[in-house]
Design an enzyme around this catalytic site. Structure first.
Site, PDB file in Angstrom:
ATOM      1  N   CYS A  72       0.975  -1.197  -0.121  1.00  0.00           N
ATOM      2  CA  CYS A  72      -0.150   0.001  -0.052  1.00  0.00           C
ATOM      3  C   CYS A  72       0.813   1.357  -0.080  1.00  0.00           C
ATOM      4  O   CYS A  72       2.067   1.482   0.781  1.00  0.00           O
ATOM      5  CB  CYS A  72      -0.871  -0.001   1.131  1.00  0.00           C
ATOM      6  SG  CYS A  72      -2.033   1.432   1.322  1.00  0.00           S
ATOM      7  N   TYR A 291     -23.661 -12.768  22.723  1.00  0.00           N
ATOM      8  CA  TYR A 291     -23.138 -11.616  21.712  1.00  0.00           C
ATOM      9  C   TYR A 291     -23.636 -11.982  20.282  1.00  0.00           C
ATOM     10  O   TYR A 291     -22.623 -12.251  19.401  1.00  0.00           O
ATOM     11  CB  TYR A 291     -21.913 -11.132  22.182  1.00  0.00           C
ATOM     12  CG  TYR A 291     -21.597 -10.759  23.258  1.00  0.00           C
ATOM     13  CD1 TYR A 291     -21.635  -9.574  24.013  1.00  0.00           C
ATOM     14  CD2 TYR A 291     -21.123 -11.867  24.264  1.00  0.00           C
ATOM     15  CE1 TYR A 291     -21.362  -9.416  25.277  1.00  0.00           C
ATOM     16  CE2 TYR A 291     -20.638 -11.708  25.494  1.00  0.00           C
ATOM     17  CZ  TYR A 291     -21.001 -10.410  26.099  1.00  0.00           C
ATOM     18  OH  TYR A 291     -20.539 -10.254  27.384  1.00  0.00           O
ATOM     19  N   GLU A 312     -28.579 -10.720  22.205  1.00  0.00           N
ATOM     20  CA  GLU A 312     -28.046  -9.496  21.544  1.00  0.00           C
ATOM     21  C   GLU A 312     -28.482  -8.590  21.706  1.00  0.00           C
ATOM     22  O   GLU A 312     -29.662  -8.328  21.839  1.00  0.00           O
ATOM     23  CB  GLU A 312     -28.197  -9.838  20.113  1.00  0.00           C
ATOM     24  CG  GLU A 312     -27.561  -8.840  19.116  1.00  0.00           C
ATOM     25  CD  GLU A 312     -26.246  -8.384  19.179  1.00  0.00           C
ATOM     26  OE1 GLU A 312     -25.929  -7.049  19.506  1.00  0.00           O
ATOM     27  OE2 GLU A 312     -25.382  -9.238  19.414  1.00  0.00           O
ATOM     28  N   ASP A 362     -19.057 -14.602  21.954  1.00  0.00           N
ATOM     29  CA  ASP A 362     -18.226 -13.789  21.015  1.00  0.00           C
ATOM     30  C   ASP A 362     -18.501 -12.415  21.157  1.00  0.00           C
ATOM     31  O   ASP A 362     -19.061 -11.624  20.469  1.00  0.00           O
ATOM     32  CB  ASP A 362     -18.843 -14.098  19.445  1.00  0.00           C
ATOM     33  CG  ASP A 362     -17.825 -13.493  18.449  1.00  0.00           C
ATOM     34  OD1 ASP A 362     -16.860 -12.943  18.951  1.00  0.00           O
ATOM     35  OD2 ASP A 362     -17.917 -13.620  17.241  1.00  0.00           O
ATOM     36  N   CYS A 389     -11.392 -11.451  19.699  1.00  0.00           N
ATOM     37  CA  CYS A 389     -10.738 -10.357  18.838  1.00  0.00           C
ATOM     38  C   CYS A 389      -9.660  -9.701  19.702  1.00  0.00           C
ATOM     39  O   CYS A 389      -8.914  -8.671  18.936  1.00  0.00           O
ATOM     40  CB  CYS A 389     -11.508  -9.574  17.988  1.00  0.00           C
ATOM     41  SG  CYS A 389     -12.550  -8.261  18.856  1.00  0.00           S
TER      42      CYS A 389
END
Length: 461
Positions: A72, A291, A312, A362, A389
């Site tokens: 990039c 989630y 959720e 999650d 994550c």
């Protein structure tokens, strides 16, 4: 003592959690981005306090054999990528090490971490882009800043991002409302596109729709109004200007609906591998999906188990999950609950006592609320599957579940391993090539000794 604005030469001893090089010099640890372990580099000190400093790379004097040329042209200026200068094998090893180090240092967990599951596409893998818009046009945010870096394309996005950026720049140039424009968020759902223009007030978006019409065959377009002074992209007010605002797609035999604010993993290929592994590990009578987003994974679990619950908080996502349930004939097998996980989880656990259960979590980057973790610990669920994550918050939550961390007076302290759950496997997935981020799947099983039929201990069935 190391001094601000001075230049130094040093050797990179290792990499920090953000992928930056760590250089020890004159009693200080200096963090310098875009370096690799073993390299000799020249750098300038930007900030120094005590024995910690932050620097800017000036020149690589002796490069690592793992150094490659970034693809990039704005790499190093844009804040989206951290590791384009590293070979892909080096990126995978870095991410495995980050997971292992976080688990040990934060969670007190010494465990084997499997090799990272690679991504087949190291570039051009993202199905979503959030373009900040200024009065000069769209671009990408600079590192640690909301300054917009002009860019004609993005290497980790799919090819269509180039056409989107061009269309937005042309629109901004002619728009009378340019000072009110904030973002354009684009999501691709199996060849169909959802565009959401975010503005501080109502604006005329028809010229942008006309430009997009020349490049994209099937898309829906929404306006979102957000006049708040926060980092949150979307406000609460939505208006659909073209199409329905949603699109249907199919995966794992499940037809699902996605909207602009529905959570879906940004990497389709790695998501498929990850969800396949979750399904392989899941079983029992009941699955509890925390989630749960738009309900895709909940539905997959409902087809494998006798019943699945999804919790959720985002109303749009929960609505999509309800539509998914109807579309796939899962009434009675899939139960969607719109609310905070920490408010709803104990009700679901109580309603399913006596059944063989798996809990799938999650959570967002901040991890789970402590009350949700405690509810899982006391649930009696035979298996827990964590998807994260953020290795740091994963280490914290995992430490509580396995007992290597104990909450005392609101503080977390390292303890033994007397938790309810034990680790079966830890596998990172490279959901985000070229960046410091990594997705991790952890499978936990209940320790045989932790089971008790006495309901007073909170774990009895």
């Amino acid at each position: 003592m190391i001094r601000k604005n001075e230049e130094y030469i040093g050797t990179v001893e290792g990499l920090g959690s953000d992928g930056e090089g760590i250089i020890k010099i004159e009693g200080a640890a200096v963090f310098v981005p875009f370096c690799l372990t073993g390299e000799e580099v020249k750098f300038k000190i930007l900030k120094a306090k005590g024995n910690i400093a932050y620097g800017k790379l000036i020149e690589v004097l002796k490069p690592s054999p793992e150094r490659v040329k970034p693809r990039c042209p704005v790499f190093g200026k844009c804040g989206g990528c951290d590791l384009q200068h590293a070979s892909y094998s080096a990126q995978l090893e870095f991410k495995r090490g980050i997971v292992k180090n976080c688990l040990l240092k934060i969670g007190g967990i010494s465990a084997e971490v499997n090799p990272v599951e690679p991504c087949e596409k190291q570039y051009g893998y993202r199905n979503k882009i959030s373009l900040p818009i200024g009065e000069e046009g769209a671009g990408l945010y600079a590192r640690h800043s909301h300054r917009i870096v002009p860019a004609e394309s993005c290497a980790i996005q799919k090819d269509w991002a180039t056409e989107v950026i061009s269309a937005v720049n042309g629109f901004v140039k002619e728009s009378k409302d340019k000072k009110h424009l904030r973002h354009l968020v684009v999501r691709e759902v199996q060849g169909k596109f959802i565009f959401a223009l975010v503005a501080a007030k109502e604006v005329d978006a028809k010229p942008l729709i006309k430009r997009l019409d020349k490049c994209f065959e099937e898309f829906t377009f929404l306006i979102n109004i957000n006049d708040g002074e926060t980092n949150v992209i979307f406000g609460k007010s939505w208006r659909v200007l073209r199409g329905s605002g949603f699109f249907k797609a199919e995966e794992f035999g499940i037809t699902y609906t996605a909207g602009a604010n529905t959570f879906l993993q940004v990497n389709d290929g790695v998501r498929t591998k990850l969800y396949a592994k979750v399904l392989e590990e899941a079983g029992g009578d009941v699955a509890i999906d925390l989630y749960s987003g738009g309900g895709l994974l909940t539905a997959m679990l409902a087809k494998k188990c006798k019943k699945a619950y999804g919790i959720e908080i985002v109303e749009e996502a929960s609505h999509c999950a309800d539509e998914l349930k109807k579309e796939n004939g899962l009434d009675g097998k899939m139960i969607n609950i719109c609310g905070k996980v920490e408010d709803e989880i104990e009700k679901v656990i109580a309603a399913t006592r006596g059944e063989n259960r798996v809990i799938v979590c999650d959570p967002p980057r901040k991890g789970m609320e402590r009350s949700a973790v405690r509810a899982i610990i006391n649930s009696g669920a035979e298996k827990v599957i964590l998807i994260s994550c953020n290795p740091a918050t994963l280490a914290r939550d995992l430490g509580l579940l396995t007992g290597t961390l104990t909450e005392t007076g609101g503080e977390l302290v390292k303890s033994g391993t007397n938790g309810v759950y034990e680790i079966v496997s830890i596998t990172p997935y490279d959901m985000f090539p070229q960046t410091k981020h990594v997705e991790t799947l952890v499978v936990l099983s209940q320790k045989p000794s932790s089971y008790s039929p006495d309901p007073k201990n909170g774990r009895g069935d």
